[in-house]
Design a protein around this motif. Structure first.
Motif, PDB file in Angstrom:
ATOM      1  N   HIS A   1     -12.018   4.687   8.345  1.00 42.63           N
ATOM      2  CA  HIS A   1     -13.336   5.184   7.580  1.00 42.63           C
ATOM      3  C   HIS A   1     -14.615   5.249   8.516  1.00 42.63           C
ATOM      4  CE1 HIS A   1     -12.135   5.399   3.344  1.00 42.63           C
ATOM      5  NE2 HIS A   1     -11.249   4.420   3.650  1.00 42.63           N
TER       6      HIS A   1
ATOM      7  N   ARG B   1     -16.606  -5.989  -1.037  1.00 43.39           N
ATOM      8  CA  ARG B   1     -16.047  -5.333  -2.390  1.00 43.39           C
ATOM      9  C   ARG B   1     -14.802  -4.945  -1.953  1.00 43.39           C
ATOM     10  NH1 ARG B   1     -15.546  -0.942   0.545  1.00 43.39           N
ATOM     11  NH2 ARG B   1     -17.309   0.338   0.830  1.00 43.39           N
TER      12      ARG B   1
ATOM     13  N   TYR C   1     -16.473  10.866  -2.347  1.00 45.21           N
ATOM     14  CA  TYR C   1     -16.507   9.496  -1.955  1.00 45.21           C
ATOM     15  C   TYR C   1     -17.703   8.983  -1.381  1.00 45.21           C
ATOM     16  CZ  TYR C   1     -15.503   6.112   1.450  1.00 45.21           C
ATOM     17  OH  TYR C   1     -15.562   5.002   2.263  1.00 45.21           O
TER      18      TYR C   1
ATOM     19  N   GLU D   1     -12.252   3.255  -7.069  1.00 43.11           N
ATOM     20  CA  GLU D   1     -12.874   4.390  -6.680  1.00 43.11           C
ATOM     21  C   GLU D   1     -11.834   5.761  -7.202  1.00 43.11           C
ATOM     22  OE1 GLU D   1     -14.231   4.411  -2.550  1.00 43.11           O
ATOM     23  OE2 GLU D   1     -16.017   3.273  -3.251  1.00 43.11           O
TER      24      GLU D   1
HETATM   25  N1  GLU Z   1     -11.819   4.447  -1.724  1.00 43.77           N
HETATM   26  C1  GLU Z   1     -11.704   4.275  -0.195  1.00 43.77           C
HETATM   27  C2  GLU Z   1     -10.345   4.074   0.273  1.00 43.77           C
HETATM   28  O1  GLU Z   1      -9.471   3.764  -0.635  1.00 43.77           O
HETATM   29  C3  GLU Z   1     -12.608   2.837   0.066  1.00 43.77           C
HETATM   30  C4  GLU Z   1     -13.166   2.924   1.486  1.00 43.77           C
HETATM   31  C5  GLU Z   1     -14.510   1.865   1.427  1.00 43.77           C
HETATM   32  O2  GLU Z   1     -14.055   0.740   1.395  1.00 43.77           O
HETATM   33  O3  GLU Z   1     -15.471   2.393   1.710  1.00 43.77           O
HETATM   34  O4  GLU Z   1     -10.123   4.051   1.218  1.00 43.77           O
END
Ligand code: GLU
Length: 484
Positions: free
Chosen positions: A210, A7, A188, A43
């Motif tokens: 991340h 995703r 998140y 998100e």
């Molecule tokens: N919403 C997160 C971002 O934009 C997604 C991180 C992920 O892929 O888990 O960095």
């Protein structure tokens, strides 16, 4: 074998920039390569910073780049708020998560204390052992709560990163972090795990910023006793100065590259090279080749350097590989996108294609076409003559152009070869240097000192327009003389 499902999960808190698109691209290529699925999930749980405008710009960028997501559906987290609460309740029931009533002020004090003692902030678990009765009392007194996950404070948590190998974290470096905010909206990490689980995501491919979220997400998977997906964290992208990529180095929104006249396939090809390579260091790929050749094994963990000069080079290479017809279509799309179709009046598809063909090798971005061939399409009075750069004497100019007019008017065949012959003969007849004749004619019909092959340019423009231009210029030149 487990199906491959990946995703792209952007937060709509800004325009989609180079790093974001690279994440989307790697996920998309991985899915295509493995005949898997590519899901788009927005998100949008950061209520303050998320906006419809950013959602639109994310979708526009993906559509432009043709990074199509499966099922034609977009998942918006905020449309599933109740689902996260239901899952959170499961954790409360098992005492794996607990409500915390500490006020913002109390937390602020704790944070200040940790700054003073130079230790990283960790929640002190004050609310972790409240009885049901105590919780009830606090709630009836109007206290709002967040929900915290119980995190083990001994041992370690590790995962095998498909790009970086094994990564280990000491559990003691984490606190009981928040998974639901006081308004019931998930944080998140919590929403991400729930969604990745229900969407059966097999591989989580995202930026290396991340990495530190991954152990937190693993704690959540373990609390639910769910299967943990595979993780791969892509290298960071740096500017040429070695600093993390920012507005200073590149357009913050990828759509700005569209505005500038970069091709979608250039952006994809270039971004594919930021953190991925092939054995033979191939640089120019078709999209099909990328899909066929992409693999996580060939992704690197070292930072990638974003080089605008290379991007421009790649775009001009891609442009060179197009036929003039393809380029013409791309240019018209580009004009349309910028709302500039009116800029080139009096054109037809065939004429535009010929004009583009004439300057093909000089085009680096679609925008270049505008100034390279504008003189074919603008009206005489719109043509911008930069007389200051023009070197030939006024009286000589008039002489040459009058000669030229007489000769051109009687030409029946207005082809480049015949025009060239005609102007060269004129040079012999009049004793004027052919280079001066060419210079004057070029300037009179295009307003420029340099440009494409003069005779081809005249053929494409056509006899009628060439003659009208020369006459128009003669009028303009007389004004110029009078001013002197
Ligand atoms: N919403 C997160 C971002 O934009 C997604 C991180 C992920 O892929 O888990 O960095």
């Amino acid at each position: 074998m487990k199906s491959i499902i990946v995703r792209f999960a952007p937060s709509p808190t800004g325009d989609l920039h180079v790093g974001g698109i690279r994440t989307a691209l790697f996920n998309w290529l991985f899915a295509k390569n493995k005949k898997g699925k590519f899901i788009l999930r927005i998100e949008d749980t950061d209520e303050l910073r998320s906006s419809k405008t950013f959602i639109k710009s994310i979708i526009d960028a993906l559509l432009w780049l043709e990074l199509k997501w499966d099922n034609n559906k977009i998942f918006f987290q905020m449309q599933h708020k109740d689902m996260y609460i239901k899952f959170a309740n499961l954790l409360i029931d098992k005492d794996l998560a607990y409500p915390c009533y500490c006020s913002k002020k109390e937390i602020e004090i704790l944070k200040k204390e940790s700054i003073a003692s130079k230790t990283p902030f960790k929640y002190n678990k004050k609310c972790s052992n409240l009885s049901l009765l105590q919780r009830k009392q606090l709630e009836t007194s109007g206290k709002k709560s967040v929900l915290r996950l119980r995190v083990p404070n001994t041992g370690s948590t590790s995962f095998e990163d498909s790009i970086r190998g094994k990564i280990i974290f000491e559990n003691s470096s984490f606190d009981d972090f928040i998974i639901l905010k006081p308004n019931g909206i998930p944080t998140y990490n919590f929403a991400c795990v729930i969604d990745d689980h229900i969407m059966k995501i097999s591989h989580v491919l995202r930026g290396d910023d991340h990495i530190s979220n991954t152990p937190k997400q693993i704690f959540i998977y373990k609390a639910f006793n769910w299967e943990i997906p595979k993780f791969a964290h892509m290298s960071m992208i740096l500017g040429k100065d070695g600093a993390r990529l920012s507005k200073r180095h590149s357009h913050i929104s990828v759509l700005n590259y569209r505005k500038e006249g970069f091709l979608a396939e250039t952006i994809l090809n270039y971004l594919a090279l930021l953190g991925w390579s092939t054995e033979d260091s191939q640089q120019i790929f078709t999209i099909d080749e990328l899909k066929r050749k992409f693999s996580l094994n060939k992704c690197s963990s070292s930072p990638a350097i974003f080089d605008p000069v290379k991007l421009l080079w790649l775009n001009s290479e891609k442009i060179r590989l197009k036929t003039p017809e393809q380029l013409c279509r791309l240019f018209i799309d580009w004009l349309n996108y910028n709302g500039n179709l009116k800029l080139i009046k009096d054109w037809d598809y065939e004429l535009l294609t010929k004009a583009i063909e004439l300057e093909h090798s000089k085009i680096k971005v679609l925008k270049d076409i505008l100034y390279l061939v504008d003189f074919f399409f603008v009206t005489d009075s719109e043509l911008n003559y930069s007389l200051s750069e023009y070197k030939i004497e006024y009286s000589e100019t008039i002489n040459i152009l009058n000669f030229v007019l007489v000769k051109l008017v009687v030409l029946n065949n207005f082809s480049a070869i015949v025009i060239e012959q005609c102007l060269r003969n004129l040079s012999k007849l009049s004793g004027k240097k052919s280079s001066n004749i060419f210079h004057v004619v070029r300037f009179a019909i295009s307003g420029k000192i340099k440009g494409p092959s003069l005779f081809h340019m005249m053929e494409i423009m056509g006899k009628h327009k060439v003659i009208a231009r020369i006459k128009f210029f003669l009028k303009k030149a007389s004004k110029y003389e009078r001013k002197k």
